[in-house]
Design a protein around this motif. Structure first.
Motif, PDB file in Angstrom:
ATOM      1  N   THR A  49       1.698  -5.059  -8.938  1.00 45.87           N
ATOM      2  CA  THR A  49       2.694  -4.309  -8.177  1.00 45.87           C
ATOM      3  C   THR A  49       2.294  -4.284  -6.709  1.00 45.87           C
ATOM      4  OG1 THR A  49       4.012  -2.288  -8.114  1.00 45.87           O
ATOM      5  CG2 THR A  49       1.654  -2.028  -8.551  1.00 45.87           C
ATOM      6  N   ASN A  68      -3.176  -4.144  -9.542  1.00 49.77           N
ATOM      7  CA  ASN A  68      -2.776  -4.205 -10.943  1.00 49.77           C
ATOM      8  C   ASN A  68      -1.984  -2.956 -11.301  1.00 49.77           C
ATOM      9  OD1 ASN A  68      -4.329  -6.502 -11.388  1.00 49.77           O
ATOM     10  ND2 ASN A  68      -6.108  -5.334 -12.069  1.00 49.77           N
ATOM     11  N   ALA A  69      -0.990  -3.117 -12.174  1.00 47.90           N
ATOM     12  CA  ALA A  69      -0.370  -1.960 -12.832  1.00 47.90           C
ATOM     13  C   ALA A  69      -0.624  -2.191 -14.324  1.00 47.90           C
ATOM     14  CB  ALA A  69       1.114  -1.875 -12.509  1.00 47.90           C
ATOM     15  N   PRO A 127      -3.195  -4.234 -17.237  1.00 48.01           N
ATOM     16  CA  PRO A 127      -3.741  -5.602 -17.273  1.00 48.01           C
ATOM     17  C   PRO A 127      -2.695  -6.710 -17.164  1.00 48.01           C
ATOM     18  CG  PRO A 127      -4.533  -4.293 -19.142  1.00 48.01           C
ATOM     19  CD  PRO A 127      -3.437  -3.512 -18.492  1.00 48.01           C
ATOM     20  N   PHE A 128      -1.413  -6.376 -17.300  1.00 48.86           N
ATOM     21  CA  PHE A 128      -0.409  -7.439 -17.402  1.00 48.86           C
ATOM     22  C   PHE A 128       0.606  -7.468 -16.265  1.00 48.86           C
ATOM     23  CE2 PHE A 128      -2.084  -6.648 -21.627  1.00 48.86           C
ATOM     24  CZ  PHE A 128      -2.453  -7.940 -22.006  1.00 48.86           C
ATOM     25  N   TRP A 129       0.502  -6.529 -15.318  1.00 50.53           N
ATOM     26  CA  TRP A 129       1.473  -6.468 -14.216  1.00 50.53           C
ATOM     27  C   TRP A 129       0.775  -6.380 -12.863  1.00 50.53           C
ATOM     28  CZ3 TRP A 129       6.874  -6.557 -14.599  1.00 50.53           C
ATOM     29  CH2 TRP A 129       7.374  -6.573 -15.911  1.00 50.53           C
ATOM     30  N   PRO A 132       5.105  -9.638 -13.779  1.00 54.16           N
ATOM     31  CA  PRO A 132       3.995  -9.878 -14.702  1.00 54.16           C
ATOM     32  C   PRO A 132       2.915 -10.714 -14.023  1.00 54.16           C
ATOM     33  CG  PRO A 132       6.085 -10.324 -15.777  1.00 54.16           C
ATOM     34  CD  PRO A 132       6.377 -10.139 -14.315  1.00 54.16           C
ATOM     35  N   SER A 176       7.344  -5.440  -8.445  1.00 55.97           N
ATOM     36  CA  SER A 176       6.464  -5.610  -9.604  1.00 55.97           C
ATOM     37  C   SER A 176       6.832  -6.884 -10.348  1.00 55.97           C
ATOM     38  CB  SER A 176       6.596  -4.416 -10.568  1.00 55.97           C
ATOM     39  OG  SER A 176       6.259  -3.202  -9.926  1.00 55.97           O
ATOM     40  N   GLU A 191      -0.394   1.890  -8.832  1.00 52.22           N
ATOM     41  CA  GLU A 191      -0.699   1.236 -10.108  1.00 52.22           C
ATOM     42  C   GLU A 191       0.370   1.459 -11.177  1.00 52.22           C
ATOM     43  OE1 GLU A 191      -4.667   2.642 -10.981  1.00 52.22           O
ATOM     44  OE2 GLU A 191      -5.582   0.954  -9.923  1.00 52.22           O
ATOM     45  N   THR A 192       1.622   1.630 -10.746  1.00 48.56           N
ATOM     46  CA  THR A 192       2.718   1.748 -11.706  1.00 48.56           C
ATOM     47  C   THR A 192       3.695   0.607 -11.474  1.00 48.56           C
ATOM     48  OG1 THR A 192       3.911   3.170 -10.148  1.00 48.56           O
ATOM     49  CG2 THR A 192       2.621   4.271 -11.863  1.00 48.56           C
ATOM     50  N   ASP A 247      -8.711  -1.533 -15.092  1.00 48.36           N
ATOM     51  CA  ASP A 247      -8.511  -2.173 -13.800  1.00 48.36           C
ATOM     52  C   ASP A 247      -9.553  -3.243 -13.477  1.00 48.36           C
ATOM     53  OD1 ASP A 247      -6.897  -2.347 -11.528  1.00 48.36           O
ATOM     54  OD2 ASP A 247      -8.312  -1.168 -10.369  1.00 48.36           O
TER      55      ASP A 247
END
Lengths: 454, 105
Positions: free
Chosen positions: B24, B17-18, B20-22, B76, B74, A251-252, A41
């Motif tokens: 949300t 972050n969800a 390192p690449f998303w 990227p 969500s 975080e999903t 994170d």
């Protein structure tokens, strides 16, 4: 065992908690203590440099709380993603701190270290054999990308942790692991069903975040054949059905499904019921075992070296024209760097950020009101540190004195420190978001120390 | 009368972050009425999010969860985490353009 109680003291080792909350969890019958030690994170630096985000004293303090409580109760402690990124150096760093704490407390516990760092050459063999697949939004992996990483880790599932526990480990210090695997390992080893176990593990991974007072310590999950209950360790805090259900969103990217190495948690039909005013029961969680076991890779590489400079503006004349001023600054920095250092635009990069104006959201910023004061950050990235600093030094007179196009005198801005330039060292980026088809234990190594007569 | 925003009808609007690449985001609406506004596909949809966040419409996922009065979004991460252009390492402040979206009168 028809029931396993998992104690999660906090969302992160080193974050701190009131030791009384851990004692309360022990008194409630905890069978295992699990805690996450890391995350991606906070950015790629911690993996790229194999450095922890937490400080050794905080980790030692938290381990002391856990080891004394667990040794008294005769239950295991499991730490995942040691040293923030779960590199081998991170595992050894936590193991060193753990050894000191155990010695100071006179405790003789068998410690297992599970290493999850990966070798680029071995991963290239997997890649060549077609066993590496991208996860969105990334595309197919190039072998050179693997070679460019300073560190690569694989996120283990519960299996290596179970292996260490079965071999008698009382303390498991795991490298990179999924956030949930640390909490899921012990109840899965005891034969409890995967649906409730993985769902409970997701809910406890952030400690008290699923309670109405996340600062008051962690939670205890009691898992059985049909579901699980969850309660805060602080008697004054409460879990409610909404808070517990909402944590599945945290975080999903997808709120209904979560992929683990050996399958997918599915909470579409989960039901959340209040047992009383602070305990929640969850049923209906499912787990679909995958046809192919996969391990997710994380890797970071150096993008260059950064130097930062920071000045501040309060003059209303400049603030009234701040966007025009910033555009002029960008143009003049480029021009002066070319004249002085002979560097073309592609040979270095910089970002000029106006904190107090629109630095955080940039072009997404919806507000338009005039700022009262603005912090001007110049961040330079170059292939080496001396070049980055040279660019920042060339920009320095502009950071101090640049007038707006309509001003006919030189203003002087407010530097908060001397020297004006701060060398930030290497900068990194994450470049892997790929999975490897492999057997559950294949990419991990387990080593034991301490008590050997388990 | 001042305009009503999604934030006015929400208990909390957050982003994170969800991995390192998303990125949300969640809109935790106060009640079923607020949820109906946020969940209305003619008001809040992929096209609106694409224009607010300058991301590809087809990369956006929107999840409407009536049992929680939650709409989750969500997409990227448009800027690589930790890169020179990333000003929000945890994507923790990116909810604001969504939160201040004016709801239909």
């Amino acid at each position: 065992m028809d029931k396993v109680r998992v104690l999660a003291p906090s969302g992160m080792l080193g974050a701190g908690w009131d030791h009384a909350t851990v004692e309360r969890g022990i008194a409630l019958g905890a069978d295992v203590i699990s805690i996450d030690g890391g995350s991606t994170d906070s950015g790629p630096y911690y993996l790229g440099a194999a450095t922890a985000k937490t400080t050794a004293k905080a980790v030692a303090r938290d381990l002391r709380s856990l080891f004394t409580a667990a040794a008294g109760a005769g239950i295991p402690v499991i730490v995942g993603s040691c040293g923030t990124s779960g590199t081998d150096a991170g595992v050894d760093w936590v193991a060193g701190i753990a050894a000191e704490v155990l010695a100071e407390e006179g405790l003789d516990l068998k410690v297992a270290r599970i290493y999850s760092e990966q070798d680029a050459a071995e991963l290239k063999e997997h890649l060549g054999a077609g066993r590496v697949h991208p996860l969105p939004p990334l595309g197919e992996l190039a072998a050179e990308t693997l070679e460019s990483c300073t560190h690569i880790v694989g996120a283990m599932g519960h299996e290596p942790i179970v292996e260490a526990l079965r071999a008698g480990a009382q303390v498991v210090l795991a490298g990179r692991a999924t956030d949930t695997a640390v909490a899921a390992a012990y109840p899965l080893m005891k034969g409890l069903p995967a649906g409730p176990v993985w769902h409970a593990a997701k809910i406890v991974e952030c400690g008290g975040q699923c309670t109405d007072n996340p600062r008051a310590g962690g939670v205890l999950a009691t898992i059985d054949a049909d579901g699980f209950t969850i309660e805060p360790l602080d008697p004054d805090a409460a879990c409610t059905p909404i808070l517990v259900a909402a944590h599945m969103l945290y975080e999903t990217a997808n709120p209904f499904e979560m992929r683990e190495p050996d399958g997918t948690l599915d909470v579409r039909e989960a039901e959340y019921t209040a047992v009383d005013d602070r305990v929640v029961r969850v049923t209906g969680s499912k787990f679909h075992v995958a046809d192919q076991h996969t391990i997710k890779l994380e890797g970071a590489r150096v993008t260059g070296y950064e130097t930062m400079s920071f000045s501040a503006i309060r003059d209303p004349l400049v603030l009234a024209d701040i966007d025009e001023w910033a555009a002029l600054m960008r143009a003049l920095i480029t021009q002066r760097v070319s004249q002085t250092l002979g560097l073309a635009a592609g040979e270095y990069a910089f970002d000029l950020r106006l904190y107090g104006h629109n630095a955080v959201l940039g072009e997404l910023e919806p507000e338009t009101g005039p700022p009262r004061e603005v912090g001007v950050m110049l961040l330079v990235n170059a292939p080496d540190q001396p070049t980055a600093t040279a660019v920042a030094k060339v920009a320095n007179p502009l950071m101090l004195h640049l007038p707006t196009p309509s001003m006919d005198y030189l203003p002087s801005f407010a530097f908060p420190s001397s020297p004006a330039e701060v060398e930030r060292g290497a900068a990194y980026e994450f470049v892997l978001n790929h999975v490897v088809d492999c057997a559950p234990l294949e990419l991990f190594r387990i080593e034991f120390e301490g008590k050997t007569h388990a | 009368m001042p305009e009503t925003t999604l934030a006015d009808l929400a208990h909390e609007v957050r982003s994170k972050n969800a991995g390192p690449f998303w990125v949300t985001m969640e809109l935790f609406m106060r009640d079923a009425d607020g949820y109906r506004v946020a969940a209305d596909e003619t008001f809040l949809n992929e096209r609106v999010i694409a224009s607010l966040y300058h991301v590809d419409e087809h990369s956006i996922g929107i999840f409407r969860i009536p049992s929680l009065n939650v709409v989750k979004i969500s997409f990227p991460r448009p800027v690589s985490q930790g890169s020179l252009r990333d000003r929000d390492m945890h994507a923790g402040q990116h909810h604001v353009p969504l939160a201040r979206l004016v709801v239909p009168a």
